[in-house]
Design a protein around this motif. Structure first.
Motif, PDB file in Angstrom:
ATOM      1  N   VAL A  50       0.840  -1.202   0.000  1.00 22.59           N
ATOM      2  CA  VAL A  50       0.000   0.000   0.000  1.00 22.59           C
ATOM      3  C   VAL A  50       0.875   1.253   0.000  1.00 22.59           C
ATOM      4  CG1 VAL A  50      -1.675   1.342   1.331  1.00 22.59           C
ATOM      5  CG2 VAL A  50      -1.970  -1.136   1.080  1.00 22.59           C
ATOM      6  N   ARG A  53       2.992   1.585  -3.314  1.00 23.15           N
ATOM      7  CA  ARG A  53       2.294   2.074  -4.506  1.00 23.15           C
ATOM      8  C   ARG A  53       2.219   3.597  -4.498  1.00 23.15           C
ATOM      9  NH1 ARG A  53      -3.623   0.433  -6.978  1.00 23.15           N
ATOM     10  NH2 ARG A  53      -4.401   1.273  -5.017  1.00 23.15           N
ATOM     11  N   LYS A  54       2.045   4.185  -3.318  1.00 20.02           N
ATOM     12  CA  LYS A  54       2.019   5.647  -3.206  1.00 20.02           C
ATOM     13  C   LYS A  54       3.383   6.242  -3.552  1.00 20.02           C
ATOM     14  CE  LYS A  54      -2.219   6.348  -1.670  1.00 20.02           C
ATOM     15  NZ  LYS A  54      -3.195   7.178  -2.409  1.00 20.02           N
ATOM     16  N   LEU A 150      -9.984   3.822   0.711  1.00 19.91           N
ATOM     17  CA  LEU A 150     -10.554   2.474   0.617  1.00 19.91           C
ATOM     18  C   LEU A 150     -10.003   1.684  -0.569  1.00 19.91           C
ATOM     19  CD1 LEU A 150     -12.492   0.361   1.723  1.00 19.91           C
ATOM     20  CD2 LEU A 150     -14.322   1.433   0.360  1.00 19.91           C
ATOM     21  N   PRO A 151      -9.883   2.272  -1.777  1.00 20.48           N
ATOM     22  CA  PRO A 151      -9.321   1.501  -2.892  1.00 20.48           C
ATOM     23  C   PRO A 151      -7.900   0.999  -2.590  1.00 20.48           C
ATOM     24  CG  PRO A 151     -10.379   3.484  -3.708  1.00 20.48           C
ATOM     25  CD  PRO A 151     -10.342   3.612  -2.224  1.00 20.48           C
ATOM     26  N   ASP A 152      -7.111   1.839  -1.890  1.00 21.68           N
ATOM     27  CA  ASP A 152      -5.750   1.424  -1.534  1.00 21.68           C
ATOM     28  C   ASP A 152      -5.785   0.245  -0.560  1.00 21.68           C
ATOM     29  OD1 ASP A 152      -4.369   3.613  -2.931  1.00 21.68           O
ATOM     30  OD2 ASP A 152      -5.289   4.884  -1.413  1.00 21.68           O
ATOM     31  N   LYS A 153      -6.700   0.286   0.383  1.00 18.99           N
ATOM     32  CA  LYS A 153      -6.794  -0.788   1.377  1.00 18.99           C
ATOM     33  C   LYS A 153      -7.260  -2.090   0.733  1.00 18.99           C
ATOM     34  CE  LYS A 153      -7.585   2.417   5.199  1.00 18.99           C
ATOM     35  NZ  LYS A 153      -8.532   2.941   6.197  1.00 18.99           N
ATOM     36  N   LEU A 154      -8.188  -1.970  -0.214  1.00 14.93           N
ATOM     37  CA  LEU A 154      -8.637  -3.176  -0.923  1.00 14.93           C
ATOM     38  C   LEU A 154      -7.500  -3.765  -1.755  1.00 14.93           C
ATOM     39  CD1 LEU A 154     -12.173  -1.973  -2.095  1.00 14.93           C
ATOM     40  CD2 LEU A 154     -11.643  -3.670  -0.308  1.00 14.93           C
ATOM     41  N   PHE A 155      -6.730  -2.879  -2.374  1.00 17.99           N
ATOM     42  CA  PHE A 155      -5.555  -3.337  -3.113  1.00 17.99           C
ATOM     43  C   PHE A 155      -4.579  -4.059  -2.172  1.00 17.99           C
ATOM     44  CE2 PHE A 155      -1.065  -2.379  -4.037  1.00 17.99           C
ATOM     45  CZ  PHE A 155      -0.917  -3.069  -5.226  1.00 17.99           C
TER      46      PHE A 155
END
Length: 517
Positions: A50, A53-54, A150-155
């Motif tokens: 996570v 990716r940032k 949320l999209p980052d956490k799902l990833f």
């Protein structure tokens, strides 16, 4: 006799080794710090993807990115976050000062520094960060984490389940980290360690001293120091031990109180810090420890005596290494501990001793093996790595080696003085001072002398130190008169580096200024 590295241990990248450790040891709690919010293997992997990716969105593939953080869960996650996306960590020694850090950033070609406001505030490094911000962009991880949605956490959930599908593949031979030597004896140099150098060194240590996955490794050493990074982070994570990170080795009282609370099994530290811990520890503070490993500097007789008299049965194992060897080159074994030596050479390593003119005992140690660095950063081009001649690293240390591979350190080539035509080990002279005043810290340097070539200067925090007492001890014990310093500088505190090692550069400057005055 040379012990081979286990041939079953195939070369791996750092992130592959982390994933393989989860496969081997299960999804157990593996990482914790003083905030007491432990992470499992999956937690570390998920957080790394996570955050990675940032960071990847603001950097380029294979870019060198600096990390300026203390030993902590966040520091470890950030290290693996860079590797998840094929970036190269450069660990910054935040105790090194503005000039050294700017030189390090330039040498490594770094454009971004990852750090955290909480750390900078607590360590009072605001001015330093402002200065570094003139040559590189400061990226506040606090702000990066706030942007995680949320999209980052799902990833992250998906990446934690199937990390190999999301991992940016890198070769084991590709850079694993850029570290800078401590600068104990001169300007720090940029060392490029491959991913396999670091993984191999953890395998070597575990082959030499099999580690129990149920143990807890307590690491108070900074990860900008190779001992803290490999020994305190990578070794336990890759071998299934929980790695407990503590942000500063200076907090002696807090550390000794934490050790039994976290059920620490192994403590890594330097002689300077261990001496402090032993003085403030209660009889039960070390009760959970199986053994202690000391490295980075010589363990003084006084420190051995402290542990032998106050903590019966607790083994203090002295080891030896260098940033260039990832760092562990030799270490004593709990069942084969020989005080006065730094233990046996690691499995898979070759060595040779070259004779040094004027030095009759031992030789100059050269090392080669899977843990020996890729090379130094070029002084003129950050993208150029200067390889070693034939893969041999010149340690600059004068050592003796017995038939079983036990090493005794006699001194550094640079730490000999030529007095009246005779070579005198400055390390041996420090030993003489320690024998006379065992409760104090001493350092010996040499300065030019018109009569005998060089003159010894003892820098000590013993305020009543005098030459006559040294001369008397030398005469009583048969030590040569040449080994007695003729000049003594008494100081409130002998300078040390952030790692706890004696700062010989600063001490040499003190001695030369005193002479010029």
């Amino acid at each position: 006799m040379r012990v081979p590295l286990d041939p079953k241990l195939a070369e791996q990248s750092l992130f592959d080794a982390l994933i393989a450790a989860r496969d081997t040891y299960g999804d157990k709690e593996i990482l914790e710090d003083q905030d007491r919010n432990p992470l499992t293997y999956t937690g570390v992997i998920r957080a790394a993807f996570v955050l990675g990716r940032k960071i990847a969105a603001m950097t380029n593939p294979s870019e060198r990115v600096a990390i300026m953080l203390p030993s902590s869960v966040g520091g470890v996650v950030t290290f693996f976050a860079l590797h998840a996306y094929g970036r190269q960590p450069v660990m910054l020694n935040f105790t090194a000062g503005e000039l050294n850090l700017k030189a390090a950033l330039k040498a490594a070609g770094v454009r971004k520094i990852l750090t955290a406001k909480r750390f900078i505030d607590q360590a009072k490094l605001d001015d330093l960060v402002a200065d570094l911000g003139t040559v590189a962009e400061i990226v506040w991880l606090d702000d990066v984490r706030k942007s995680i949605g949320l999209p980052d956490k799902l990833f992250g959930l998906m990446a934690g389940l199937m990390p190999r599908r999301f991992l940016v593949k890198t070769a084991p031979s590709s850079p694993g980290v850029v570290l800078f030597t401590s600068g104990s004896f001169g300007a720090p140099k940029g060392v490029v360690l491959s991913q396999w150098n670091l993984v191999a060194n953890s395998r070597q240590v575990n082959q030499h001293i099999p580690l129990d996955p149920d143990w807890v490794m307590f690491n108070p050493l900074p990860t900008f120091h190779c001992f803290g990074l490999t020994g305190g982070v990578l070794l336990p994570l890759f071998q299934g031990l929980k790695a407990f990170q503590y942000p500063s080795p200076l907090h002696a009282k807090q550390i000794v109180e934490l050790l039994p609370q976290v059920k620490a099994s192994i403590l890594f530290a330097t002689d300077t810090f261990l001496n402090q811990y032993a003085r403030v520890a209660g009889p039960d503070d070390f009760s959970t420890l199986k053994f202690i490993v000391a490295g980075a500097e010589r363990v003084r007789d006084e420190t051995h005596h402290l542990f032998n008299t106050r903590f019966h049965g607790l083994k203090l194992l002295e080891g030896y290494g260098a940033t260039e060897t990832s760092p562990v080159a030799a270490v004593n074994h709990p069942d084969r501990n020989r005080p006065g030596t730094v233990g046996q050479i690691m499995p898979g390593m070759s060595w040779r001793l070259d004779q040094v003119p004027g030095i009759t005992e031992g030789g100059r140690l050269y090392l080669r093996g899977p843990n020996v660095m890729s090379g130094y950063l070029s002084a003129t081009d950050p993208q150029v790595i200067e390889p070693l001649d034939g893969g041999w690293h010149d340690t600059g240390d004068i050592v003796s080696l017995d038939d079983e591979g036990y090493i005794a350190i006699l001194g550094r080539v640079k730490r000999f003085a030529k007095i009246g035509g005779e070579m005198v080990s400055l390390m041996a002279v420090e030993g003489l001072a320690s024998a006379v005043w065992p409760d104090n810290r001493h350092a010996v340097v040499s300065i030019p002398d018109s009569r005998k070539g060089e003159k010894l200067v003892l820098v000590t925090d013993r305020m009543d130190a005098d030459v006559s007492r040294l001369t008397e001890w030398a005469r009583e014990h048969g030590a040569p008169e040449l080994a007695v310093p003729k000049k003594i500088m008494r100081v409130a505190e002998v300078p040390v580096l952030g790692t706890g090692k004696t700062d010989y550069v600063a001490i040499q400057q003190m001695a030369e200024l005193e002479k010029a005055a």
